[in-house]
Design a protein around this motif. Sequence first.
Motif, PDB file in Angstrom:
ATOM      1  N   TRP A   1       0.822  -1.208   0.000  1.00 25.55           N
ATOM      2  CA  TRP A   1       0.000   0.000   0.000  1.00 25.55           C
ATOM      3  C   TRP A   1       0.857   1.260   0.000  1.00 25.55           C
ATOM      4  CZ3 TRP A   1      -0.125   3.697   3.944  1.00 25.55           C
ATOM      5  CH2 TRP A   1       0.487   3.354   5.155  1.00 25.55           C
ATOM      6  N   LEU A   2       2.144   1.106   0.246  1.00 25.19           N
ATOM      7  CA  LEU A   2       3.065   2.235   0.280  1.00 25.19           C
ATOM      8  C   LEU A   2       3.712   2.457  -1.083  1.00 25.19           C
ATOM      9  CD1 LEU A   2       4.814   1.451   3.674  1.00 25.19           C
ATOM     10  CD2 LEU A   2       3.364   3.435   3.206  1.00 25.19           C
ATOM     11  N   PRO A   3       4.241   3.663  -1.334  1.00 21.35           N
ATOM     12  CA  PRO A   3       5.007   3.868  -2.569  1.00 21.35           C
ATOM     13  C   PRO A   3       6.330   3.105  -2.522  1.00 21.35           C
ATOM     14  CG  PRO A   3       4.931   5.874  -1.252  1.00 21.35           C
ATOM     15  CD  PRO A   3       4.051   4.888  -0.571  1.00 21.35           C
ATOM     16  N   ARG A   4       6.910   2.872  -3.686  1.00 28.41           N
ATOM     17  CA  ARG A   4       8.091   2.029  -3.783  1.00 28.41           C
ATOM     18  C   ARG A   4       9.258   2.539  -2.939  1.00 28.41           C
ATOM     19  NH1 ARG A   4       8.155   0.891 -10.363  1.00 28.41           N
ATOM     20  NH2 ARG A   4       6.207  -0.328 -10.398  1.00 28.41           N
ATOM     21  N   HIS A   5       9.433   3.863  -2.890  1.00 26.77           N
ATOM     22  CA  HIS A   5      10.581   4.393  -2.170  1.00 26.77           C
ATOM     23  C   HIS A   5      10.425   4.310  -0.654  1.00 26.77           C
ATOM     24  CE1 HIS A   5       7.805   7.821  -2.428  1.00 26.77           C
ATOM     25  NE2 HIS A   5       8.404   8.297  -1.348  1.00 26.77           N
ATOM     26  N   GLN A   6       9.240   3.829  -0.174  1.00 27.41           N
ATOM     27  CA  GLN A   6       9.028   3.668   1.257  1.00 27.41           C
ATOM     28  C   GLN A   6       8.601   2.248   1.601  1.00 27.41           C
ATOM     29  OE1 GLN A   6       6.205   6.884   1.700  1.00 27.41           O
ATOM     30  NE2 GLN A   6       7.760   8.163   2.704  1.00 27.41           N
ATOM     31  N   THR A   7       8.989   1.302   0.759  1.00 29.15           N
ATOM     32  CA  THR A   7       8.510  -0.074   0.904  1.00 29.15           C
ATOM     33  C   THR A   7       8.956  -0.730   2.199  1.00 29.15           C
ATOM     34  OG1 THR A   7       8.393  -2.210  -0.212  1.00 29.15           O
ATOM     35  CG2 THR A   7      10.501  -1.053  -0.311  1.00 29.15           C
ATOM     36  N   GLY A   8      10.033  -0.253   2.824  1.00 32.42           N
ATOM     37  CA  GLY A   8      10.503  -0.868   4.062  1.00 32.42           C
ATOM     38  C   GLY A   8       9.796  -0.383   5.302  1.00 32.42           C
ATOM     39  N   LEU A   9       8.884   0.573   5.166  1.00 31.44           N
ATOM     40  CA  LEU A   9       8.184   1.130   6.305  1.00 31.44           C
ATOM     41  C   LEU A   9       6.851   0.415   6.528  1.00 31.44           C
ATOM     42  CD1 LEU A   9       8.836   4.935   5.653  1.00 31.44           C
ATOM     43  CD2 LEU A   9      10.128   3.356   7.112  1.00 31.44           C
ATOM     44  N   ALA A  10       6.196   0.802   7.615  1.00 30.01           N
ATOM     45  CA  ALA A  10       4.892   0.225   7.955  1.00 30.01           C
ATOM     46  C   ALA A  10       4.030   1.323   8.559  1.00 30.01           C
ATOM     47  CB  ALA A  10       5.049  -0.931   8.930  1.00 30.01           C
ATOM     48  N   LEU A  11       2.757   1.026   8.770  1.00 29.32           N
ATOM     49  CA  LEU A  11       1.840   2.006   9.323  1.00 29.32           C
ATOM     50  C   LEU A  11       2.312   2.512  10.683  1.00 29.32           C
ATOM     51  CD1 LEU A  11      -0.887   3.454   8.846  1.00 29.32           C
ATOM     52  CD2 LEU A  11      -2.010   1.527   9.986  1.00 29.32           C
ATOM     53  N   SER A  12       2.901   1.632  11.462  1.00 31.92           N
ATOM     54  CA  SER A  12       3.374   2.016  12.796  1.00 31.92           C
ATOM     55  C   SER A  12       4.492   3.054  12.734  1.00 31.92           C
ATOM     56  CB  SER A  12       3.838   0.780  13.567  1.00 31.92           C
ATOM     57  OG  SER A  12       4.850   0.094  12.836  1.00 31.92           O
ATOM     58  N   ASN A  13       5.219   3.147  11.617  1.00 31.38           N
ATOM     59  CA  ASN A  13       6.252   4.171  11.485  1.00 31.38           C
ATOM     60  C   ASN A  13       5.665   5.570  11.380  1.00 31.38           C
ATOM     61  OD1 ASN A  13       7.723   1.673   9.649  1.00 31.38           O
ATOM     62  ND2 ASN A  13       8.857   2.600  11.348  1.00 31.38           N
ATOM     63  N   TYR A  14       4.437   5.668  10.890  1.00 35.37           N
ATOM     64  CA  TYR A  14       3.789   6.961  10.742  1.00 35.37           C
ATOM     65  C   TYR A  14       2.936   7.328  11.957  1.00 35.37           C
ATOM     66  CZ  TYR A  14       5.087   6.355   5.866  1.00 35.37           C
ATOM     67  OH  TYR A  14       5.798   6.152   4.704  1.00 35.37           O
ATOM     68  N   VAL A  15       2.532   6.303  12.718  1.00 38.63           N
ATOM     69  CA  VAL A  15       1.609   6.538  13.839  1.00 38.63           C
ATOM     70  C   VAL A  15       2.197   5.915  15.104  1.00 38.63           C
ATOM     71  CG1 VAL A  15      -0.786   6.385  14.610  1.00 38.63           C
ATOM     72  CG2 VAL A  15      -0.271   6.295  12.167  1.00 38.63           C
ATOM     73  N   PRO A  16       2.906   6.684  15.913  1.00 33.96           N
ATOM     74  CA  PRO A  16       3.512   6.121  17.124  1.00 33.96           C
ATOM     75  C   PRO A  16       2.497   5.550  18.106  1.00 33.96           C
ATOM     76  CG  PRO A  16       4.475   8.253  16.587  1.00 33.96           C
ATOM     77  CD  PRO A  16       3.290   8.086  15.692  1.00 33.96           C
ATOM     78  N   ASN A  17       1.313   6.157  18.193  1.00 34.81           N
ATOM     79  CA  ASN A  17       0.299   5.661  19.131  1.00 34.81           C
ATOM     80  C   ASN A  17      -0.724   4.775  18.433  1.00 34.81           C
ATOM     81  OD1 ASN A  17      -0.787   7.799  17.644  1.00 34.81           O
ATOM     82  ND2 ASN A  17      -2.214   8.375  19.273  1.00 34.81           N
TER      83      ASN A  17
END
Length: 477
Positions: A422-438
């Motif tokens: 669901w993320l763009p290619r340049h952020q493929t290693g991230l997850a929803l929790s990286n954007y939302v700490p809580n």
Amino acid sequence: MTTAFRSAERPAPPPRPRPGSNALARELRQRGRRRLLREDFLTMLAWASGAASVALYLADGGAAQFNNLTTATTSIGIIAGLIGTDLVLVMLLLAARIPLIDGTVGHDRAMEIHGKLGKPALYLILAHMVFLLIGYGLTDRLNPFAEGVSMWNSLPDMWIAFISTVLFILVVVTSLVAVRRRYPYEFWYVVHLLTYAAVLTALPHQFSEGQLFSPGQWQRWYWIVFYLVVLAALLRYRIWAPIALTFRHQLSVTRVVSAGDGAVSIELTGLRLEELTGAGGRFFIWRFLAPRLWWHHHPFSLSADPAAGRLRITVRNLGKGSAALMAVKPGTKVAVSGPYGLFGHAARTRPGLVLVGSGIGITPLRAILERAEFEPGEATVILRASTPETLYLRDEIAELCRQRGATMYELIGQRARHGNPWLPRHQTGLALSNYVPNLKASDVYVCGPKKWADAVLKDAKSAGLSDEQLHHERFDW
């Protein structure tokens, strides 16, 4: 590109609990518990209806029929028919848009259960027919086919029962995903109305003199009441409620303005629109009363909370039906019903709020954000698009985030092939929790294409969120 109105590069630290946040959390927990109690009650009623249909049959002499193979076979067929009919009536109640059901499990889940009951109901009705033909055939010393011909010729209302079975088969077959995707929605919808015809054609042989529901039996009154309740619900909420709402609000189109690449915002005026305040996120069914448009009904959410006597929906050109709305003329009268679904404030269970939208699915999030309850720093908005032009209502959402203290991210680019798709290619290693700490203390609202939304929900579940924290507005039928 990523834009955040709190942290541009690094995730924001978890917000400290505030007194207002604690009060909101208690209120949401209580609201969630009440909804779960209602869900348990409705589930119990559904199971009890099936059990009651069998129990009443057995109490009215059916138990005595299990004394030999012939009568036992007939009784099994009768029980199969009773449970099958019960499932059909439950399906009709789930599709009746009853506020109690809609406000408890939501429209999407109600229709999902409705769809899952279709095959079992059909199999039971077919079993009803087969076992009765075998049972009556054993009594008359005829094979099932000959018994069927005999029943057709000798019983005046039996041919209607056979037609009812054929109609049920048509409804179930046209409901299969592989079949219905071959035809326009309107074709499938009209065919689906055959469910009502199937129920009506099944009535005569059920209530005819000397048959199962003969006068003086308790089950006769049970089924009469059950049928009347279903009929009343359909008349009240599928027919009368939309008519009453349309006349009450008297909506008409005031203007149509561009909202970005292949999308327009349709603004409407009417009466008593303040009554719809807080319906953001939930969808209405719109019917534009103009030539070549009136017979299409469109499930669209509001893209802004009602204000100053105006409503607004934002529509993208995604097919023949929505394409015609691109040029709808000011002054066009609009019939409306709703709001429906749990994609709104009533579904909240946690003080944190996460809104994740893609494409035209961004627009309902704007209406939710406008009136959602949260403390500054406890809401995150993630907008996903392939190109900047498809970040619909981006400027309005950004301004709301600034005003209310929400964090906003813009994720633009082609979809990742690995990792979280669901993320763009340049952020493929991230997850929803990286954007939302809580994240674990939040509800997540997802709106967009099905496969993309499923990937977001999978990501959220992998972070430990429960089903009650996840809310998804579907775009398929």
